[in-house]
Design a protein around this motif. Structure first.
Motif, PDB file in Angstrom:
ATOM      1  N   ALA A 160      40.275  35.530  43.857  1.00  0.00           N
ATOM      2  CA  ALA A 160      40.961  34.507  43.072  1.00  0.00           C
ATOM      3  C   ALA A 160      42.447  34.532  43.402  1.00  0.00           C
ATOM      4  CB  ALA A 160      40.742  34.760  41.585  1.00  0.00           C
ATOM      5  N   ALA A 161      43.125  33.428  43.147  1.00  0.00           N
ATOM      6  CA  ALA A 161      44.533  33.286  43.520  1.00  0.00           C
ATOM      7  C   ALA A 161      45.422  34.332  42.853  1.00  0.00           C
ATOM      8  CB  ALA A 161      45.008  31.879  43.163  1.00  0.00           C
ATOM      9  N   TRP A 162      45.011  34.834  41.702  1.00  0.00           N
ATOM     10  CA  TRP A 162      45.861  35.775  40.957  1.00  0.00           C
ATOM     11  C   TRP A 162      45.664  37.227  41.397  1.00  0.00           C
ATOM     12  CZ3 TRP A 162      42.101  32.896  38.088  1.00  0.00           C
ATOM     13  CH2 TRP A 162      40.888  33.584  37.896  1.00  0.00           C
ATOM     14  N   GLU A 205      39.558  28.253  38.699  1.00  0.00           N
ATOM     15  CA  GLU A 205      39.848  28.993  39.921  1.00  0.00           C
ATOM     16  C   GLU A 205      38.914  30.201  40.061  1.00  0.00           C
ATOM     17  OE1 GLU A 205      41.495  31.055  43.237  1.00  0.00           O
ATOM     18  OE2 GLU A 205      41.272  28.955  42.667  1.00  0.00           O
ATOM     19  N   GLU A 251      42.455  29.147  34.090  1.00  0.00           N
ATOM     20  CA  GLU A 251      42.105  30.112  35.130  1.00  0.00           C
ATOM     21  C   GLU A 251      40.622  30.062  35.496  1.00  0.00           C
ATOM     22  OE1 GLU A 251      45.388  33.614  34.180  1.00  0.00           O
ATOM     23  OE2 GLU A 251      43.370  33.744  33.340  1.00  0.00           O
ATOM     24  N   ALA A 300      35.476  29.053  41.176  1.00  0.00           N
ATOM     25  CA  ALA A 300      35.543  28.592  42.568  1.00  0.00           C
ATOM     26  C   ALA A 300      35.632  29.780  43.522  1.00  0.00           C
ATOM     27  CB  ALA A 300      36.740  27.665  42.758  1.00  0.00           C
ATOM     28  N   ALA A 301      36.422  30.795  43.160  1.00  0.00           N
ATOM     29  CA  ALA A 301      36.564  31.977  44.012  1.00  0.00           C
ATOM     30  C   ALA A 301      35.234  32.731  44.109  1.00  0.00           C
ATOM     31  CB  ALA A 301      37.653  32.887  43.460  1.00  0.00           C
TER      32      ALA A 301
END
Length: 281
Positions: A263-265, A252, A249, A255-256
């Motif tokens: 973040a993707a989550w 990501e 994780e 990067a976020a």
């Protein structure tokens, strides 16, 4: 619409990766009868086994969290055959096994308290990571007023409140309001009423929803080990866990942060989602 499973004792619904377990025997103020504890244990097992589960929310139906042990069943336990193993001690310890599993569940646990949280109900709240309550909620370690002791919940109350406050509450059976419970650290945040409590749950779940699900599981487990294991080996393993998280994780998340995006989550909750997930209809 959240997916759901239920029995007569506890309704469990899932929404956005969160399990909402609602105790549902209002006639007994959601007393912790064996079928209630068994259903709660099944919800905990579901959260343990499913890596997609991100949190567990505990609440009671009918305006009461839980009145604690099912006093009506006490006499039947006394009347049971104790020739080999004391059935009173056995049943009591079974609740302790559940409390142990709840306290080490590697996802955040929120207890949302309205009305009574007495005896085992207060213990249930103390085993949670975050306790939210209405101002008119009532907490008590009421066992000694019945001539018994808070045997299986005592360690969890001490862990949350410290020994001095636990002694005061347990040796007097004192009932404390939501405001008083907040003052001693039992409650993290207060709501004026049930509707505001829904909004408060949504706020805290949104905060949890910003965190990496795996990172939360690793962190909660790590905190639970602190103070119980030698520091050096604990930190050695923690460094390896950090590296694993960074490669999962963490890539990501960094990067976020760099791109100034979610973040993707990330998951956000609102009061309507919470209210629907906790409905007993």
């Amino acid at each position: 619409m959240p997916d759901s499973s239920c029995n007569d004792a506890v309704i469990v619904r899932r929404a956005c990766g969160v399990l909402f377990a609602t105790l549902n025997i209002p006639a007994t103020r959601n007393a912790l009868a064996p079928e209630v504890v068994a259903a709660l244990a099944a919800a905990v097992a579901r959260a343990e086994a499913d890596p997609e589960v991100r949190a567990l929310v505990l609440r009671g139906a009918g305006g009461s969290f839980s009145a604690g042990g099912n006093v009506g069943s006490f006499q039947s336990r006394l009347d049971a055959d104790a020739s080999q193993e004391d059935p009173v001690a056995t049943r009591n310890r079974q609740f302790g096994y559940f409390m142990e599993r709840l306290s080490v569940l590697p996802v955040p646990v929120i207890a949302a308290v309205e009305g009574a949280a007495m005896g085992g109900g207060m213990g249930l709240a103390c085993a949670a990571d975050i306790v939210l309550a209405t101002r008119d909620a009532r907490f008590a370690l009421s066992e000694t007023t019945l001539g018994i002791v808070a045997a299986q919940i005592a360690p969890f109350v001490v862990q949350r409140l410290g020994a001095a406050a636990t002694r005061r509450l347990g040796l007097t059976g004192e009932r404390v309001s939501g405001e008083a419970a907040a003052a001693i650290g039992l409650v993290d945040q207060l709501a004026a009423d049930s509707a505001e409590l829904d909004a408060l749950i949504a706020e805290w779940l949104t905060r949890i929803g910003r965190c990496g699900p795996n990172a939360n599981r690793v962190f909660k487990t790590l905190v639970g080990r602190c103070g119980h294991e030698p520091l050096g080996p604990l930190l050695d393993q923690a460094s390896r866990q950090f590296a694993q998280c960074m490669r999962r994780e963490g890539a990501e998340g960094v990067a976020a942060f760099r791109d100034k995006r979610d973040a993707a989550w990330t998951v956000r909750f609102d009061a309507d989602t919470v209210r629907t997930a906790q409905s007993t209809r």
